[in-house]
Structures are given as structure tokens and as C-alpha cells.
Design an enzyme around this catalytic site. Structure first.
Site, PDB file in Angstrom:
ATOM      1  N   PRO A   1      -2.500 -67.676  28.318  1.00  0.00           N
ATOM      2  CA  PRO A   1      -2.190 -67.253  29.934  1.00  0.00           C
ATOM      3  C   PRO A   1      -3.376 -66.203  30.264  1.00  0.00           C
ATOM      4  O   PRO A   1      -4.094 -65.865  29.339  1.00  0.00           O
ATOM      5  CB  PRO A   1      -0.855 -66.556  29.937  1.00  0.00           C
ATOM      6  CG  PRO A   1      -0.649 -66.116  28.382  1.00  0.00           C
ATOM      7  CD  PRO A   1      -1.715 -66.803  27.361  1.00  0.00           C
TER       8      PRO A   1
ATOM      9  N   VAL B   1      -5.613 -67.079  32.834  1.00  0.00           N
ATOM     10  CA  VAL B   1      -6.527 -67.612  33.590  1.00  0.00           C
ATOM     11  C   VAL B   1      -6.279 -67.482  35.136  1.00  0.00           C
ATOM     12  O   VAL B   1      -5.077 -67.409  35.660  1.00  0.00           O
ATOM     13  CB  VAL B   1      -6.990 -69.216  33.407  1.00  0.00           C
ATOM     14  CG1 VAL B   1      -6.976 -69.320  31.851  1.00  0.00           C
ATOM     15  CG2 VAL B   1      -5.910 -69.983  33.800  1.00  0.00           C
TER      16      VAL B   1
ATOM     17  N   LYS C   1      10.791 -65.216  26.085  1.00  0.00           N
ATOM     18  CA  LYS C   1      10.205 -64.305  25.171  1.00  0.00           C
ATOM     19  C   LYS C   1      11.589 -63.620  24.329  1.00  0.00           C
ATOM     20  O   LYS C   1      11.735 -62.694  24.323  1.00  0.00           O
ATOM     21  CB  LYS C   1       9.756 -63.302  26.243  1.00  0.00           C
ATOM     22  CG  LYS C   1       8.135 -63.700  26.683  1.00  0.00           C
ATOM     23  CD  LYS C   1       7.500 -62.522  27.066  1.00  0.00           C
ATOM     24  CE  LYS C   1       5.894 -63.092  27.704  1.00  0.00           C
ATOM     25  NZ  LYS C   1       6.153 -64.173  28.800  1.00  0.00           N
TER      26      LYS C   1
HETATM   27  O1  3DU Z   1      -1.089 -64.958  35.929  1.00  0.00           O
HETATM   28  P1  3DU Z   1      -0.293 -66.347  36.289  1.00  0.00           P
HETATM   29  O2  3DU Z   1       0.272 -66.561  37.692  1.00  0.00           O
HETATM   30  O3  3DU Z   1      -1.405 -67.242  35.877  1.00  0.00           O
HETATM   31  O4  3DU Z   1       1.142 -66.658  35.260  1.00  0.00           O
HETATM   32  C1  3DU Z   1       0.885 -66.423  33.885  1.00  0.00           C
HETATM   33  C2  3DU Z   1       2.148 -66.585  33.186  1.00  0.00           C
HETATM   34  O5  3DU Z   1       2.083 -66.410  31.742  1.00  0.00           O
HETATM   35  C3  3DU Z   1       3.172 -65.897  33.533  1.00  0.00           C
HETATM   36  O6  3DU Z   1       4.495 -66.790  33.548  1.00  0.00           O
HETATM   37  C4  3DU Z   1       3.267 -64.860  32.495  1.00  0.00           C
HETATM   38  O7  3DU Z   1       4.688 -64.408  32.593  1.00  0.00           O
HETATM   39  C5  3DU Z   1       3.052 -65.656  31.415  1.00  0.00           C
HETATM   40  N1  3DU Z   1       2.423 -64.665  30.340  1.00  0.00           N
HETATM   41  C6  3DU Z   1       1.365 -63.888  30.475  1.00  0.00           C
HETATM   42  O8  3DU Z   1       0.753 -63.827  31.707  1.00  0.00           O
HETATM   43  C7  3DU Z   1       0.805 -63.314  29.657  1.00  0.00           C
HETATM   44  C8  3DU Z   1       1.231 -63.102  28.401  1.00  0.00           C
HETATM   45  O9  3DU Z   1       0.843 -62.322  27.516  1.00  0.00           O
HETATM   46  C9  3DU Z   1       2.296 -63.719  28.122  1.00  0.00           C
HETATM   47  C10 3DU Z   1       2.770 -64.769  29.166  1.00  0.00           C
END
Ligand code: 3DU
Length: 219
Positions: free
Chosen positions: A171, A173, A66
Site C-alpha cells: 500500500p 501508491v 489488522k
Molecule cells: O492511501 P490509499 O487511499 O491508497 O489506501 C491505502 C490502504 O492501505 C488503506 O486501506 C490503508 O488502511 C491500508 N494500509 C496502508 O495504507 C498502509 C499500511 O502500512 C497498511 C495498510
């Protein structure tokens, strides 16, 4: 130089684990099931920047750093990410159009993805209201794609009308409550999943189920 990302199975693993052995074990278990592995600061800070190189031997690596600085600093970061073997870099649009451009122009082998509306509840506070403008600059500055929230599929659909054929990576899901099938049906090219895969007792099985869900949503 790493090659560009392909859609493949349309699933990107978010590898936010802080143990190097576990990170590599999960990556090895799912490498043929994912289009890319997205890594973020927790893994890099817990291990070393060389984790990018190590994982890039298994699958294309997207560095979700980011990036949000002045053009010169952004360029230096993009160059280092390329040197380590990454295929993609996630950047913020808000520091300015020139800051995004510096990443796009720095390394042609590293695809740049621009954050738009974020997927968490707080994403509605600031990024939500300006997401269309964030996406517009991604398109105008020839980024490879945008990051858009699987937790709000209707926003993916709206952002698609702005970015045309740019890639949309979504992201949110699984652990954050979004549906991979809904994200894809509403215009996402790839979905990003972290905890629902790496926290599973069977990461490969979890990844297989997600790949199957995405495949069915395309049928
Ligand atoms: O929630 P999860 O564990 O499936 O991970 C989602 C990933 O995507 C995590 O690395 C987070 O930093 C990134 N991400 C978001 O979740 C949301 C965003 O808007 C951008 C990045």
C-alpha cells in the site's frame, strides 16, 4: 469458501468508502481490473459485515482488519471472515507468534497477510525498526504474505530477502506518494491503491492507468 488470491493484474483496490452504493459501484466498475478488493473497518462499520459477501461475488475480498488479539479471539475472527466469504485477512504480528499462527491454522481458505513496516510517516517510529523481525515470523508461520510500504521501495527490496517467495502486497501508491512501478520493480507482487482510484471522477480509467503502469514496469 472463497478461492485463494491470484496476482492477476497485480492491482488491489482499497475500498475505503463509507457509502454502500458507491462502494458497490466502484467495485463493479473495476472488478475485472483488480486481483482483489481490500476492505477495512470504515466500509464494514458504515454498512454491515455482509458487505464482505456482496463484494466477494465480484472479486476476492481481503479483510484488512489488522487483527491483533490473543489466539482464541484471532481464530474466532478468522472463522467469521471465512464464513462471510473473504479470501484474505490482514493481521498484526506484534501480539505474538501464536496469534499469527491461530489465524493461519483457523481457515485454510483464507490467506493471511502480516503487516510489517507501515507506509505512513509514523510507520518509521515503531514498525520500521522491527520490520525485519515482523517479516521473519510471517515466513516462519507460513503466512501467505506480508504488507510492505510502497512509500519506501528500498524496504520492499530488503523485506523480499527475508520472506522469499511469500506474496508482498504494497500500500501507499498514489495518495500517499508511492509509485506503483517502483514498488513492483523493488519486489512487490501486488500494489494496493485506494483514494487514487475511488476518489477519481473515473475510477475505471484510474485503475486502467495503474494496471498499465504496473504492466510496463514488468516489461
Ligand atoms: O492511501 P490509499 O487511499 O491508497 O489506501 C491505502 C490502504 O492501505 C488503506 O486501506 C490503508 O488502511 C491500508 N494500509 C496502508 O495504507 C498502509 C499500511 O502500512 C497498511 C495498510
Amino acid at each position: 469458501m472463497a478461492s485463494g488470491m491470484r496476482k492477476g493484474t497485480r492491482v488491489v483496490l482499497a475500498l475505503d468508502v463509507t457509502d454502500e452504493q458507491k462502494a458497490v459501484a466502484v467495485a463493479e466498475a473495476v472488478k475485472d481490473l483488480v486481483a482483489a478488493i481490500k476492505i477495512n473497518w470504515p466500509l464494514v462499520l458504515a454498512t454491515s459485515p455482509q458487505i464482505v459477501t456482496r463484494l466477494s461475488r465480484l472479486a476476492p475480498v481481503i479483510c484488512d482488519f489488522k487483527v491483533a488479539d490473543i489466539p482464541n479471539t484471532n481464530r474466532l475472527i478468522a472463522e467469521q471472515v471465512a464464513r462471510l466469504g473473504a479470501s484474505g485477512l490482514i493481521v498484526q504480528r506484534f501480539p505474538g507468534r501464536d496469534s499469527v499462527r491461530s489465524c493461519v491454522e483457523a481457515e485454510k481458505g483464507v490467506e493471511v497477510f502480516v503487516v510489517t513496516e507501515m507506509s505512513h510517516p509514523g510507520g518509521l517510529e515503531f514498525t520500521g525498526p522491527v520490520a525485519d523481525s515482523l517479516a521473519k515470523i510471517a515466513k516462519e508461520e507460513s503466512a501467505a504474505g506480508i504488507i510492505a510500504p510502497a512509500t519506501r521501495p528500498e524496504r520492499i527490496r530488503a523485506l523480499r530477502t527475508i520472506v522469499g517467495d511469500l506474496l508482498i502486497l504494497s500500500p501507499g501508491v498514489g495518495a500517499q506518494g508511492g509509485s506503483a512501478a517502483e514498488a513492483i520493480r523493488n519486489g512487490a507482487d501486488l500494489v494496493i491503491a485506494g483514494r487514487s482510484i475511488y476518489q477519481s471522477a473515473d475510477p475505471r480509467g484510474a485503475a486502467e492507468r495503474l494496471v498499465e503502469e504496473v504492466r510496463r514496469s514488468l516489461a
